[in-house]
Motif scaffolding. Structure first.
Motif, PDB file in Angstrom:
ATOM      1  N   GLY A   1      49.397  44.011   4.453  1.00 51.02           N
ATOM      2  CA  GLY A   1      49.759  45.060   5.682  1.00 51.02           C
ATOM      3  C   GLY A   1      51.052  44.929   5.888  1.00 51.02           C
TER       4      GLY A   1
ATOM      5  N   GLU B   1      55.094  46.420   5.353  1.00 49.91           N
ATOM      6  CA  GLU B   1      55.530  47.652   5.087  1.00 49.91           C
ATOM      7  C   GLU B   1      57.045  47.512   4.235  1.00 49.91           C
ATOM      8  OE1 GLU B   1      56.357  48.857   8.919  1.00 49.91           O
ATOM      9  OE2 GLU B   1      54.214  49.167   9.379  1.00 49.91           O
TER      10      GLU B   1
ATOM     11  N   GLU C   1      60.272  47.881   3.300  1.00 46.86           N
ATOM     12  CA  GLU C   1      61.441  48.296   4.410  1.00 46.86           C
ATOM     13  C   GLU C   1      62.621  48.857   3.287  1.00 46.86           C
ATOM     14  OE1 GLU C   1      63.252  45.958   7.932  1.00 46.86           O
ATOM     15  OE2 GLU C   1      64.181  44.995   6.065  1.00 46.86           O
TER      16      GLU C   1
ATOM     17  N   THR D   1      56.840  42.678   8.449  1.00 49.01           N
ATOM     18  CA  THR D   1      55.377  42.739   9.350  1.00 49.01           C
ATOM     19  C   THR D   1      55.273  43.997  10.178  1.00 49.01           C
ATOM     20  OG1 THR D   1      56.172  41.231  10.834  1.00 49.01           O
ATOM     21  CG2 THR D   1      55.035  40.126   9.328  1.00 49.01           C
ATOM     22  N   PRO D   2      54.151  44.527  10.309  1.00 54.77           N
ATOM     23  CA  PRO D   2      54.234  45.734  11.264  1.00 54.77           C
ATOM     24  C   PRO D   2      54.760  45.611  12.594  1.00 54.77           C
ATOM     25  CG  PRO D   2      51.902  44.996  10.324  1.00 54.77           C
ATOM     26  CD  PRO D   2      52.721  43.881  10.033  1.00 54.77           C
ATOM     27  N   ASP D   3      54.813  44.470  13.054  1.00 53.90           N
ATOM     28  CA  ASP D   3      55.535  44.363  14.446  1.00 53.90           C
ATOM     29  C   ASP D   3      57.113  44.172  14.449  1.00 53.90           C
ATOM     30  OD1 ASP D   3      56.374  41.789  13.535  1.00 53.90           O
ATOM     31  OD2 ASP D   3      55.025  40.728  15.034  1.00 53.90           O
TER      32      ASP D   3
END
Length: 145
Positions: free
Chosen positions: A27, A29, A31, A59-61
């Motif tokens: 999960g 991403e 970068e 991380t998604p956040d």
């Protein structure tokens, strides 16, 4: 204050593409990716003639990152241990996930191996450890409602 945030965790891998695929499936991403070499890298790493490829996944956040790197030169002189989870100095990276069983199922397609069992702590958490790229121990924790 001396520290204002943790920047990233770094992991050396042999197969960069497979490691990126593993963390993307988890999960995170992608970068960015880069090739590094030169005097500044030699100074940083403490080795001569460093040539490496890097990939950063986040991380998604957007608050946490993992640097994945593979070294083309110089040649490694050892391998990482596949020691048990309780061995001093063995790193673990733990991620909060929404469904431990689903994530575990998806990561197995990328070579993840369950270390023990999926355990549940009362009605609070479901937790497990898997071995990911290069034997890295990845924790998966799901908060239960």
């Amino acid at each position: 204050m001396m520290i204002y945030r943790m920047d990233h965790v770094g992991v050396v891998v042999e197969d960069l593409a497979a490691a990126v695929a593993f963390f993307v499936e988890l999960g995170l991403e992608l970068e960015g990716e880069a090739a590094v070499e030169g005097e500044w890298v030699d100074q940083l790493i403490g080795l001569d003639g460093v040539r490496a490829d890097l990939a950063f996944v986040r991380t998604p956040d957007g608050h946490s990152r993992v640097e994945l790197s593979t070294f083309h030169a110089p040649a490694a002189t050892g391998v990482a241990p596949r020691a048990p989870v309780n061995t001093p100095g063995i790193p673990r990276i733990t991620f909060a996930v929404d469904d431990v069983h689903d994530v575990l199922h998806r990561l197995r397609a990328h070579g993840a191996e369950l270390v023990g069992e999926v355990a549940q702590y009362a009605n609070f958490y479901r937790y497990c450890y898997v071995r990911g790229p290069e034997g890295l121990i990845i924790g998966l924790v799901e908060k239960l409602d």
